[in-house]
Design a protein around this motif. Structure first.
Motif, PDB file in Angstrom:
ATOM      1  N   TYR A  65       0.893  -0.928  -0.475  1.00  0.00           N
ATOM      2  CA  TYR A  65       0.144  -0.025  -0.123  1.00  0.00           C
ATOM      3  C   TYR A  65       0.996   1.263   0.029  1.00  0.00           C
ATOM      4  O   TYR A  65       0.812   2.225  -0.732  1.00  0.00           O
ATOM      5  N   ILE A  66       1.990   1.259   0.426  1.00  0.00           N
ATOM      6  CA  ILE A  66       2.444   2.766   0.375  1.00  0.00           C
ATOM      7  C   ILE A  66       3.346   2.696  -0.709  1.00  0.00           C
ATOM      8  O   ILE A  66       3.684   3.391  -1.113  1.00  0.00           O
ATOM      9  N   GLU A  67       4.348   1.533  -0.884  1.00  0.00           N
ATOM     10  CA  GLU A  67       4.938   1.757  -2.683  1.00  0.00           C
ATOM     11  C   GLU A  67       3.682   2.020  -3.009  1.00  0.00           C
ATOM     12  O   GLU A  67       4.102   2.851  -3.802  1.00  0.00           O
ATOM     13  N   ALA A  68       2.202   1.698  -3.831  1.00  0.00           N
ATOM     14  CA  ALA A  68       1.584   2.222  -4.132  1.00  0.00           C
ATOM     15  C   ALA A  68       1.462   3.348  -4.230  1.00  0.00           C
ATOM     16  O   ALA A  68       1.224   4.148  -5.253  1.00  0.00           O
ATOM     17  N   LYS A  69       1.300   3.664  -2.574  1.00  0.00           N
ATOM     18  CA  LYS A  69       0.986   5.649  -2.494  1.00  0.00           C
ATOM     19  C   LYS A  69       3.005   6.174  -3.480  1.00  0.00           C
ATOM     20  O   LYS A  69       2.053   7.045  -3.870  1.00  0.00           O
ATOM     21  N   TYR A  70       3.141   5.788  -3.274  1.00  0.00           N
ATOM     22  CA  TYR A  70       4.596   6.581  -3.472  1.00  0.00           C
ATOM     23  C   TYR A  70       5.043   6.377  -5.166  1.00  0.00           C
ATOM     24  O   TYR A  70       4.690   7.421  -6.306  1.00  0.00           O
ATOM     25  N   GLU A  71       4.259   5.095  -5.840  1.00  0.00           N
ATOM     26  CA  GLU A  71       3.964   5.647  -7.276  1.00  0.00           C
ATOM     27  C   GLU A  71       3.096   6.392  -7.688  1.00  0.00           C
ATOM     28  O   GLU A  71       2.698   6.943  -8.633  1.00  0.00           O
ATOM     29  N   GLU A  72       1.842   6.674  -6.869  1.00  0.00           N
ATOM     30  CA  GLU A  72       0.873   7.405  -7.290  1.00  0.00           C
ATOM     31  C   GLU A  72       1.127   8.412  -7.703  1.00  0.00           C
ATOM     32  O   GLU A  72       0.959   9.079  -7.975  1.00  0.00           O
ATOM     33  N   ALA A  73       2.065   8.992  -6.008  1.00  0.00           N
ATOM     34  CA  ALA A  73       2.815  10.460  -6.215  1.00  0.00           C
ATOM     35  C   ALA A  73       3.072  10.681  -7.141  1.00  0.00           C
ATOM     36  O   ALA A  73       3.671  11.872  -7.992  1.00  0.00           O
ATOM     37  N   ARG A  74       4.514   9.629  -7.168  1.00  0.00           N
ATOM     38  CA  ARG A  74       5.218   9.575  -8.938  1.00  0.00           C
ATOM     39  C   ARG A  74       4.513  10.398  -9.964  1.00  0.00           C
ATOM     40  O   ARG A  74       5.125  10.999 -10.379  1.00  0.00           O
ATOM     41  N   ARG A  75       3.665   9.717  -9.973  1.00  0.00           N
ATOM     42  CA  ARG A  75       3.062   9.547 -11.742  1.00  0.00           C
ATOM     43  C   ARG A  75       2.456  10.840 -11.425  1.00  0.00           C
ATOM     44  O   ARG A  75       2.133  11.620 -12.652  1.00  0.00           O
ATOM     45  N   MET A  76       1.949  11.355 -10.115  1.00  0.00           N
ATOM     46  CA  MET A  76       0.671  12.813 -10.316  1.00  0.00           C
ATOM     47  C   MET A  76       1.509  13.896 -10.554  1.00  0.00           C
ATOM     48  O   MET A  76       1.840  14.565 -11.272  1.00  0.00           O
ATOM     49  N   SER A  77       2.745  13.546 -10.120  1.00  0.00           N
ATOM     50  CA  SER A  77       3.942  14.705 -10.124  1.00  0.00           C
ATOM     51  C   SER A  77       4.520  14.774 -11.504  1.00  0.00           C
ATOM     52  O   SER A  77       4.692  16.150 -11.856  1.00  0.00           O
ATOM     53  N   LEU A  78       4.522  13.368 -12.208  1.00  0.00           N
ATOM     54  CA  LEU A  78       5.174  13.871 -13.155  1.00  0.00           C
ATOM     55  C   LEU A  78       4.375  14.091 -14.331  1.00  0.00           C
ATOM     56  O   LEU A  78       4.076  15.265 -15.209  1.00  0.00           O
ATOM     57  N   TRP A  79       2.701  13.522 -14.289  1.00  0.00           N
ATOM     58  CA  TRP A  79       1.557  14.713 -15.140  1.00  0.00           C
ATOM     59  C   TRP A  79       1.459  16.122 -15.020  1.00  0.00           C
ATOM     60  O   TRP A  79       1.026  16.439 -16.212  1.00  0.00           O
ATOM     61  N   ASN A  80       1.903  16.656 -13.932  1.00  0.00           N
ATOM     62  CA  ASN A  80       1.822  18.059 -13.688  1.00  0.00           C
ATOM     63  C   ASN A  80       3.229  18.978 -13.793  1.00  0.00           C
ATOM     64  O   ASN A  80       2.866  19.681 -14.516  1.00  0.00           O
TER      65      ASN A  80
END
Length: 105
Positions: A65-80
């Motif tokens: 779950y923690i790893e998935a949240k890090y990945e989600e944050a990374r993807r959002m950062s790249l998208w932004n």
């Protein structure tokens, strides 16, 4: 392999395979009620154990779950940071389309 004196082996040795919601909340640095909300919503998978149905979160599930949240944050950062971030979002409302279509006939 993990060193016997590493912090990771200390934590896994003292807490075991399954974590209480209090343990989970402490690891995530959130309140117990926030951890309970994550479990109740299904965002954080957990199981009920015992006659009173105490929630338990498996350590490996929490780590995933923690790893998935890090990945989600990374993807959002790249998208932004991308050129597409400034494009407006469009959504399709089937109800509105049906209403519009029926008004044409």
């Amino acid at each position: 392999m993990n060193d016997a004196n590493s912090p990771e082996s200390e934590v896994s040795g003292t807490l075991g395979r399954f974590l209480t919601l209090a343990d989970t909340a402490e690891i995530l640095n959130v309140s117990a009620s926030q951890a309970y909300a994550l479990v109740r919503s299904g965002e954080l998978p957990a199981i009920k154990i015992g006659g009173h149905g105490h929630w338990r979160v498996e350590r490996s599930v929490l780590e995933s779950y923690i790893e998935a949240k890090y990945e989600e944050a990374r993807r959002m950062s790249l998208w932004n940071q991308s050129e597409y971030a400034s494009l407006p979002e469009y959504s399709f409302d089937a109800n509105r389309r049906d209403q519009t279509r029926s008004s044409w006939t």
